[in-house]
Design a protein around this motif. Structure first.
Motif, PDB file in Angstrom:
ATOM      1  N   GLY A  30      -6.068  13.499 -48.373  1.00 16.53           N
ATOM      2  CA  GLY A  30      -6.780  13.184 -47.124  1.00 16.53           C
ATOM      3  C   GLY A  30      -8.198  12.717 -47.407  1.00 16.53           C
ATOM      4  N   LEU A  31      -8.857  13.389 -48.356  1.00 16.61           N
ATOM      5  CA  LEU A  31     -10.221  13.007 -48.728  1.00 16.61           C
ATOM      6  C   LEU A  31     -10.257  11.561 -49.235  1.00 16.61           C
ATOM      7  N   LEU A  32      -9.296  11.231 -50.107  1.00 17.33           N
ATOM      8  CA  LEU A  32      -9.245   9.874 -50.665  1.00 17.33           C
ATOM      9  C   LEU A  32      -9.068   8.829 -49.562  1.00 17.33           C
ATOM     10  N   LEU A  33      -8.125   9.096 -48.656  1.00 15.75           N
ATOM     11  CA  LEU A  33      -7.874   8.142 -47.570  1.00 15.75           C
ATOM     12  C   LEU A  33      -9.110   7.983 -46.689  1.00 15.75           C
ATOM     13  N   ALA A  34      -9.772   9.127 -46.394  1.00 17.77           N
ATOM     14  CA  ALA A  34     -10.969   9.071 -45.541  1.00 17.77           C
ATOM     15  C   ALA A  34     -12.050   8.218 -46.200  1.00 17.77           C
ATOM     16  N   ILE A  35     -12.222   8.379 -47.520  1.00 12.27           N
ATOM     17  CA  ILE A  35     -13.245   7.603 -48.227  1.00 12.27           C
ATOM     18  C   ILE A  35     -12.923   6.109 -48.148  1.00 12.27           C
ATOM     19  N   LEU A  36     -11.660   5.766 -48.431  1.00  8.08           N
ATOM     20  CA  LEU A  36     -11.278   4.345 -48.418  1.00  8.08           C
ATOM     21  C   LEU A  36     -11.456   3.742 -47.024  1.00  8.08           C
ATOM     22  N   GLU A  37     -11.105   4.518 -45.982  1.00 10.18           N
ATOM     23  CA  GLU A  37     -11.235   4.018 -44.623  1.00 10.18           C
ATOM     24  C   GLU A  37     -12.710   3.807 -44.253  1.00 10.18           C
ATOM     25  N   LEU A  38     -13.569   4.746 -44.701  1.00  8.30           N
ATOM     26  CA  LEU A  38     -15.002   4.597 -44.421  1.00  8.30           C
ATOM     27  C   LEU A  38     -15.565   3.348 -45.091  1.00  8.30           C
ATOM     28  N   ARG A  79     -13.816   0.678 -45.826  1.00  3.81           N
ATOM     29  CA  ARG A  79     -13.243  -0.476 -45.131  1.00  3.81           C
ATOM     30  C   ARG A  79     -14.020  -0.779 -43.845  1.00  3.81           C
ATOM     31  N   ARG A  80     -14.424   0.289 -43.148  1.00  3.46           N
ATOM     32  CA  ARG A  80     -15.178   0.103 -41.905  1.00  3.46           C
ATOM     33  C   ARG A  80     -16.657  -0.136 -42.150  1.00  3.46           C
ATOM     34  N   ARG A  81     -17.047  -0.201 -43.386  1.00  2.24           N
ATOM     35  CA  ARG A  81     -18.434  -0.421 -43.769  1.00  2.24           C
ATOM     36  C   ARG A  81     -19.372   0.685 -43.330  1.00  2.24           C
ATOM     37  N   LYS A  82     -18.836   1.902 -43.218  1.00  4.49           N
ATOM     38  CA  LYS A  82     -19.708   3.042 -42.926  1.00  4.49           C
ATOM     39  C   LYS A  82     -20.232   3.606 -44.240  1.00  4.49           C
ATOM     40  N   LEU A  83     -19.615   3.206 -45.348  1.00  6.26           N
ATOM     41  CA  LEU A  83     -19.965   3.752 -46.659  1.00  6.26           C
ATOM     42  C   LEU A  83     -20.017   2.601 -47.659  1.00  6.26           C
ATOM     43  N   LEU A  84     -21.146   2.488 -48.354  1.00  9.71           N
ATOM     44  CA  LEU A  84     -21.279   1.430 -49.357  1.00  9.71           C
ATOM     45  C   LEU A  84     -20.464   1.773 -50.594  1.00  9.71           C
ATOM     46  N   GLU A  85     -19.925   0.749 -51.259  1.00 11.61           N
ATOM     47  CA  GLU A  85     -19.159   0.966 -52.490  1.00 11.61           C
ATOM     48  C   GLU A  85     -19.978   1.768 -53.501  1.00 11.61           C
ATOM     49  N   ARG A  86     -21.273   1.480 -53.545  1.00  9.81           N
ATOM     50  CA  ARG A  86     -22.174   2.127 -54.490  1.00  9.81           C
ATOM     51  C   ARG A  86     -22.072   3.658 -54.381  1.00  9.81           C
ATOM     52  N   TYR A  87     -21.987   4.159 -53.135  1.00 12.26           N
ATOM     53  CA  TYR A  87     -21.926   5.604 -52.933  1.00 12.26           C
ATOM     54  C   TYR A  87     -20.495   6.116 -52.875  1.00 12.26           C
ATOM     55  N   ALA A  88     -19.541   5.199 -52.706  1.00 12.76           N
ATOM     56  CA  ALA A  88     -18.144   5.620 -52.596  1.00 12.76           C
ATOM     57  C   ALA A  88     -17.539   5.926 -53.956  1.00 12.76           C
ATOM     58  N   LEU A  89     -18.075   5.316 -55.015  1.00 14.01           N
ATOM     59  CA  LEU A  89     -17.400   5.422 -56.315  1.00 14.01           C
ATOM     60  C   LEU A  89     -17.335   6.855 -56.841  1.00 14.01           C
ATOM     61  N   GLY A 144     -11.745  -5.288 -49.272  1.00 14.43           N
ATOM     62  CA  GLY A 144     -12.052  -6.490 -48.504  1.00 14.43           C
ATOM     63  C   GLY A 144     -10.801  -7.102 -47.900  1.00 14.43           C
ATOM     64  N   LEU A 145      -9.698  -7.011 -48.639  1.00 17.96           N
ATOM     65  CA  LEU A 145      -8.419  -7.523 -48.140  1.00 17.96           C
ATOM     66  C   LEU A 145      -7.987  -6.803 -46.871  1.00 17.96           C
ATOM     67  N   ALA A 146      -8.306  -5.501 -46.804  1.00 19.78           N
ATOM     68  CA  ALA A 146      -7.844  -4.680 -45.684  1.00 19.78           C
ATOM     69  C   ALA A 146      -8.798  -4.727 -44.500  1.00 19.78           C
ATOM     70  N   ARG A 147      -9.943  -5.405 -44.688  1.00 19.84           N
ATOM     71  CA  ARG A 147     -10.926  -5.431 -43.597  1.00 19.84           C
ATOM     72  C   ARG A 147     -10.453  -6.294 -42.456  1.00 19.84           C
ATOM     73  N   LYS A 148     -10.963  -5.966 -41.280  1.00 15.19           N
ATOM     74  CA  LYS A 148     -10.652  -6.770 -40.101  1.00 15.19           C
ATOM     75  C   LYS A 148     -11.181  -8.177 -40.292  1.00 15.19           C
ATOM     76  N   ARG A 149     -10.427  -9.115 -39.771  1.00 15.71           N
ATOM     77  CA  ARG A 149     -10.885 -10.493 -39.831  1.00 15.71           C
ATOM     78  C   ARG A 149     -12.082 -10.660 -38.899  1.00 15.71           C
ATOM     79  N   PRO A 150     -12.924 -11.634 -39.168  1.00 17.78           N
ATOM     80  CA  PRO A 150     -14.160 -11.771 -38.394  1.00 17.78           C
ATOM     81  C   PRO A 150     -13.910 -12.275 -36.973  1.00 17.78           C
ATOM     82  N   ILE A 151     -14.951 -12.173 -36.184  1.00 17.65           N
ATOM     83  CA  ILE A 151     -14.906 -12.738 -34.838  1.00 17.65           C
ATOM     84  C   ILE A 151     -14.751 -14.244 -34.965  1.00 17.65           C
ATOM     85  N   ILE A 152     -13.854 -14.813 -34.193  1.00 12.39           N
ATOM     86  CA  ILE A 152     -13.630 -16.253 -34.255  1.00 12.39           C
ATOM     87  C   ILE A 152     -14.623 -16.947 -33.322  1.00 12.39           C
TER      88      ILE A 152
END
Lengths: 138, 250
Positions: free
Chosen positions: A15-23, A25-35, B228-236
């Motif tokens: 669950g922790l891993l999935l939460a990190i990846l989702e954060l 993806r949503r850009r709530k967490l920078l890769e720099r701090y996610a690693l 990046g592949l899994a990210r939402k596509r941008p606003i069109i």
């Protein structure tokens, strides 16, 4: 080792891993701090799933009950992450200070009224007067 | 060449006092239509002074932003000053301003970014084998992700049009941005193409990617690519292709 604690550990780490990846993806967490988080999650998940390694580790450091070794590793990662964030916060504190200083110096150079926005019409003549003074002196 | 268009050369530099003057001089000789803006990423040496003396405008952030933040400063500058074209030329002297004309000739309507590539023909560039291997892994992945061959995704020698400038001024990756930028461009339905260039070995200073950091670099960029592949596509925006075709109903 009880199968229940193993399931709890696997679900928790997964669950922790999935939460990190989702954060990330949503850009709530920078890769720099996610690693470091990801590394912690992967190691915990591996130890939870792979009993042999956990038991070996427990024996190596002298822990009688292997799941305690998992908590030990998790605690070590928490300390490491906290230290990592303290370093990051220190850097941010320093950068914020420098930014505030630069901004204050810049405001002084631009003139206090204009930097504040000077939306008030009545302030404008005064501003213009002050500007002509500063441009005259400079 | 469309001479009416305004063009800006952005030169990110961190402690490049050995090479920065040469880069700016060469730009002024070989690409006189470009205004030169040096982003001095809080160097501790003479980079700013030398750049100004050589006739460049210099922007200096109050602390080190890293290559991503430094170059994005250039994008924001280009956007706000209304430039039609922007080229990135590294301050370490590995990009040859003489070859800028190749990038300019390749820039055409419908192309948003032209990237100078070292690997379009074999044997053109001799970097350490480990570095080349990393670049080829990224190139292979990106080519599949965006459905178009990409040979040198880590090259920073790039020419951008107004659309690409707008995109990257708004959003540009933080660390080691070049590879991710290609994927972003694709997600925003902008197009890129490559043109063969030669690059010099670094003239001085040190690379932003030391050998100790290269493992971090690989992991970070791979993570960013797959997420990046899994990210939402941008606003069109108006005029772009719609993600779901409305025409299917007709």
């Amino acid at each position: 080792m009880d199968i229940r604690i193993q399931i709890v550990a696997i679900v928790g780490a997964g669950g922790l891993l999935l939460a990190i990846l989702e954060l990330v993806r949503r850009r709530k967490l920078l890769e720099r701090y996610a690693l470091l988080w990801l590394f912690s999650g992967v190691v915990l998940l591996a130890l939870a799933a792979w009993r042999g390694a956990l038991e070996e580790l427990a024996q190596l450091v002298g822990i009688a009950y292997p799941p305690n070794a998992l908590f030990f590793v998790a605690f070590a990662f928490v300390l490491l992450l906290l230290l990592h964030f303290s370093v990051a916060v220190s850097r941010l504190t320093d950068q914020t200070k420098v930014l505030a200083q630069r901004l204050a110096l810049l405001e002084e150079r631009v003139g206090p009224a204009r930097a504040a926005g000077a939306v008030d019409d009545t302030a404008l003549p005064e501003l213009e007067a002050r500007e002509s003074v500063t441009s005259g002196s400079g | 060449m469309a001479s009416a268009r305004t063009a800006l050369a952005v030169v990110p530099a961190y402690n490049e006092s050995a090479t920065i003057e040469g880069v700016i001089r060469s730009l002024r000789v070989h690409a006189p239509q470009f205004d030169v803006l040096v982003i001095d990423d809080s160097s501790t040496d003479d980079t700013s002074r030398l750049a100004r003396a050589a006739g460049a405008r210099v922007v200096r952030p109050p602390f080190n932003l890293g290559i991503g933040g430094a170059v994005q400063t250039g994008f924001v500058y280009a956007l706000e000053a209304g430039y039609d074209l922007m080229v990135q030329v590294d301050g370490d002297g590995q990009h040859d301003p003489k070859e800028l004309s190749k990038l300019l000739d390749t820039m055409a309507p419908g192309v948003d970014m032209v990237c100078g590539s070292r690997f379009l023909t074999k044997g053109g560039y001799l970097a350490p084998i480990s570095r080349r291997a990393g670049i080829h892994v990224f190139a292979w992945l990106l080519s599949r992700f965006i459905g178009q061959p990409v040979t040198d995704p880590t090259s920073g020698f790039r020419l951008y049009n107004r659309r690409a400038i707008k995109l990257f001024a708004n959003d540009y990756p933080h660390d080691y941005p070049e590879v991710e930028a290609v994927l972003m461009l694709h997600h925003h339905e902008l197009t890129m193409c490559e043109v063969e260039v030669h690059m010099f070995q670094r003239g001085g200073g040190s690379s932003s990617i030391s050998s100790g950091k290269s493992a971090y670099y690989m992991v970070k960029v791979l993570l960013a690519l797959f997420i990046g592949l899994a990210r939402k596509r941008p606003i069109i925006t108006a005029g772009d292709k719609a993600p779901v075709s409305a025409g299917a109903r007709l």
